[in-house]
Scaffold this motif. Structure first.
Motif, short mmCIF file in Angstrom:
data_model
loop_
_atom_site.label_atom_id
_atom_site.label_comp_id
_atom_site.label_asym_id
_atom_site.label_seq_id
_atom_site.Cartn_x
_atom_site.Cartn_y
_atom_site.Cartn_z
N PHE A 141 -4.76 1.40 1.74
CA PHE A 141 -4.83 2.25 0.55
C PHE A 141 -5.73 3.46 0.79
CE2 PHE A 141 -3.97 -1.05 -2.93
CZ PHE A 141 -2.76 -0.46 -3.24
N SER B 251 -8.98 -0.96 3.14
CA SER B 251 -7.54 -1.20 3.11
C SER B 251 -6.75 0.04 3.53
CB SER B 251 -7.14 -1.58 1.69
OG SER B 251 -7.31 -0.45 0.86
N TRP C 99 2.42 1.65 -3.49
CA TRP C 99 1.45 2.26 -4.43
C TRP C 99 1.57 3.78 -4.42
CZ3 TRP C 99 -2.66 5.60 -4.41
CH2 TRP C 99 -3.53 5.55 -5.51
N ARG D 166 1.52 1.02 -10.81
CA ARG D 166 0.44 0.98 -9.82
C ARG D 166 -0.51 -0.18 -10.07
NH1 ARG D 166 -0.92 7.33 -8.44
NH2 ARG D 166 0.80 7.53 -6.98
N SER D 167 -0.75 -0.48 -11.35
CA SER D 167 -1.62 -1.63 -11.65
C SER D 167 -0.99 -2.92 -11.16
CB SER D 167 -1.84 -1.75 -13.16
OG SER D 167 -2.47 -0.61 -13.63
N TYR E 204 -1.32 -6.62 -4.42
CA TYR E 204 -2.01 -6.30 -3.17
C TYR E 204 -3.24 -7.19 -2.98
CZ TYR E 204 -4.47 -3.51 0.32
OH TYR E 204 -5.14 -3.10 1.44
N SER F 259 0.83 -1.21 0.00
CA SER F 259 0.00 0.00 0.00
C SER F 259 0.87 1.26 0.00
CB SER F 259 -0.95 0.00 1.20
OG SER F 259 -0.23 0.05 2.39
N GLU G 279 -1.33 -3.04 -7.43
CA GLU G 279 -2.72 -3.32 -7.02
C GLU G 279 -3.04 -4.81 -7.17
OE1 GLU G 279 -5.07 -0.69 -9.36
OE2 GLU G 279 -4.49 1.06 -8.20
N GLU G 280 -2.54 -5.40 -8.27
CA GLU G 280 -2.77 -6.83 -8.47
C GLU G 280 -2.12 -7.66 -7.36
OE1 GLU G 280 -1.55 -8.25 -12.29
OE2 GLU G 280 -2.80 -6.79 -13.33
#
Lengths: 224, 250
Positions: B235, B233, B196, B205-206, B212, B193, B209-210
């Motif tokens: 995030f 989260s 990111w 970032r993608s 994560y 997090s 995120e995956e």
């Protein structure tokens, strides 16, 4: 030979070993040995609970079984894939000796054991039992937090930490819905969505737990 | 039936000062404005056990422990009208000193990770797991400090580039900890997090995120994956932090 005879005419006893695999040497004692084996096999069938030839079983009750379950849960010999102390702190190993002294800590430990066992068995649902135990643990924690003495005890703080492990890591409850050891929500809107026990905990955790964290805790050195 | 109680000279949190849970509490202090501890209070909370004193692990946790209070003071100085420039300058100098300490400690943690002697160490996998964890947390801590200093630094582009590189490193570390899943790798969720925030481009970032969501599945499986989005989260907590918004580019 002028050697005085001692024990003439008196009954003689022999020590009998329990070695059932003793080889037969063909001497005069062989018959006695067969008799002794027969006696031993009879004795084995009706062996008393505490015999000297086998280690005795440890006495146990509900509490010792619970203690053993918690010790197994936090065992440092578990692989780090599933080991709690490596992931959540060595303080967990100091909890077993405190079990039995605080209802909040006992209930939190019980909930953790239930959730952890399901987690390790790759269950995809939390199940009813861990949730019931978690609810009971929250109730006990609220009672402890309402008590000004218990609220500042290490046991209560440890109970909060155990419940946090349950909530965040094992059960993964939504973070907006659980009280943590450091925070307590003051939002009344949020309180309306929470169960009663958690509402109370939210209100009191900010008031009690945070000062507890700020104040050095009393050391315990005596054996109980 | 109870055994002897070990003397607890400190709280359970203090006993775990070099462990992840304690760092997650500091992390909570960054993202939750209701937690207002001073430097001394954070220091009291994260006081390490004797065995950990003077180690790079402890130095890194110490740097992280100072971040929430530094951030709150910088935020207060920024939001208060007529704050003397010297106040902000002093805080910035303090922040840079802290960041430099964390940065040099990170090098030590990295060297340590690369030089594990597989033959002489008794349990190399435990050492690898611990060193990987501490190095990745160190990366995350430097990103956090860069975020805090971003708004007050002339060289903010350097800080952002460094954070972007560290974010990539954290994502790469996720592959390293595959053998420790599910529980032994749970700490990466917090680091991802933060990564990111440090990442600058959409592609990075993608990927983060995956990763994560993938790691979150490990610990959220008891609730089912459908609830992942509802888990609130870190995030979301960080995105709401106005101190980090400029850094994130929100």
């Amino acid at each position: 030979m002028n050697i005085p005879c001692i024990g003439l005419g008196q009954r003689r006893f022999k020590w009998v070993t329990n070695d059932q695999n003793r080889p037969s040497d063909g001497n005069d004692d062989q018959d006695d040995y067969r008799v002794n084996r027969a006696w031993l096999s009879t004795r084995h069938r009706s062996r008393p609970l505490f015999s000297s030839d086998h280690p005795s079983r440890t006495l146990s009750n509900d509490f010792t079984i619970f203690l053993g379950a918690f010790a197994a849960t936090i065992s440092p010999t578990t692989h780090i894939k599933y080991q709690l102390p490596w992931n959540f702190g060595d303080y967990l190993q100091e909890i077993p000796c405190r079990l039995g002294s605080s209802k909040a800590l006992d209930a939190a430990s019980d909930a953790l054991i239930a959730a952890y066992s399901r987690f390790c068995c790759n269950h995809t649902e939390l199940g009813l039992e861990p949730v019931k135990k978690y609810t009971a643990a929250l109730r006990e924690l609220k009672i402890s937090l309402d008590d000004p003495v218990k609220a500042h005890s290490s046991e209560t703080l440890a109970a909060i930490n155990l419940l946090q492990i349950y909530q965040v890591r094992l059960a993964s409850l939504p973070s907006s819905r659980y009280p943590t050891s450091l925070t307590g929500s003051s939002s009344s809107a949020e309180h309306k969505t929470l169960p009663v026990t958690q509402q109370a905990l939210h209100k009191s955790s900010r008031a009690v737990v945070v000062p507890a964290l700020r104040t050095p805790l009393k050391a315990k050195s005596s054996c109980q | 039936m109870r055994g002897p109680i070990v003397s607890l000279s400190s709280s359970p949190i203090q006993k775990s000062s070099t462990n992840v849970p304690n760092q997650s509490k500091i992390f909570e202090g960054l993202s939750n404005p209701q937690i207002n501890f001073t430097d001394q209070e954070w220091e009291d909370l994260i006081e390490p056990p004797k065995a950990a004193r003077g180690t790079p692990d402890q130095t890194m946790v110490y740097c992280f422990g100072r971040a929430p209070y530094l951030m709150s003071r910088l935020k207060a100085a920024r939001n208060t009208p007529n704050t003397p420039p010297s106040t902000i300058r002093n805080l910035t100098v303090e922040g840079h000193a802290l960041r430099n300490t964390a940065r040099s400690t990170l090098e030590i943690l990295h060297t340590r990770l690369l030089n594990i002697d597989q033959e002489t160490v008794k349990h190399p996998h435990i050492l690898h797991a611990h060193y990987t964890r501490m190095y990745t947390l160190g990366l995350a801590i430097v990103i956090i400090l860069n975020c805090i200093l971003d708004e007050f630094s002339d060289n903010f582009w350097e800080l952002r580039d460094e954070s972007a590189a560290f974010a990539q490193d954290i994502a790469d570390m996720a592959d390293e900890i595959e053998p420790y899943r599910p529980l032994g790798s749970a700490w990466i969720i917090m680091c991802l997090s933060i990564a990111w925030m440090g990442a600058r481009d959409r592609r990075s970032r993608s990927r983060i995120e995956e990763l994560y969501l993938d790691f979150l599945c490990d610990i959220s499986r008891l609730c089912g994956n459908a609830n992942l989005i509802a888990t609130g989260s870190p995030f979301d907590l960080l995105k709401k932090n106005d101190m980090f918004q400029r850094f994130i580019g929100a």
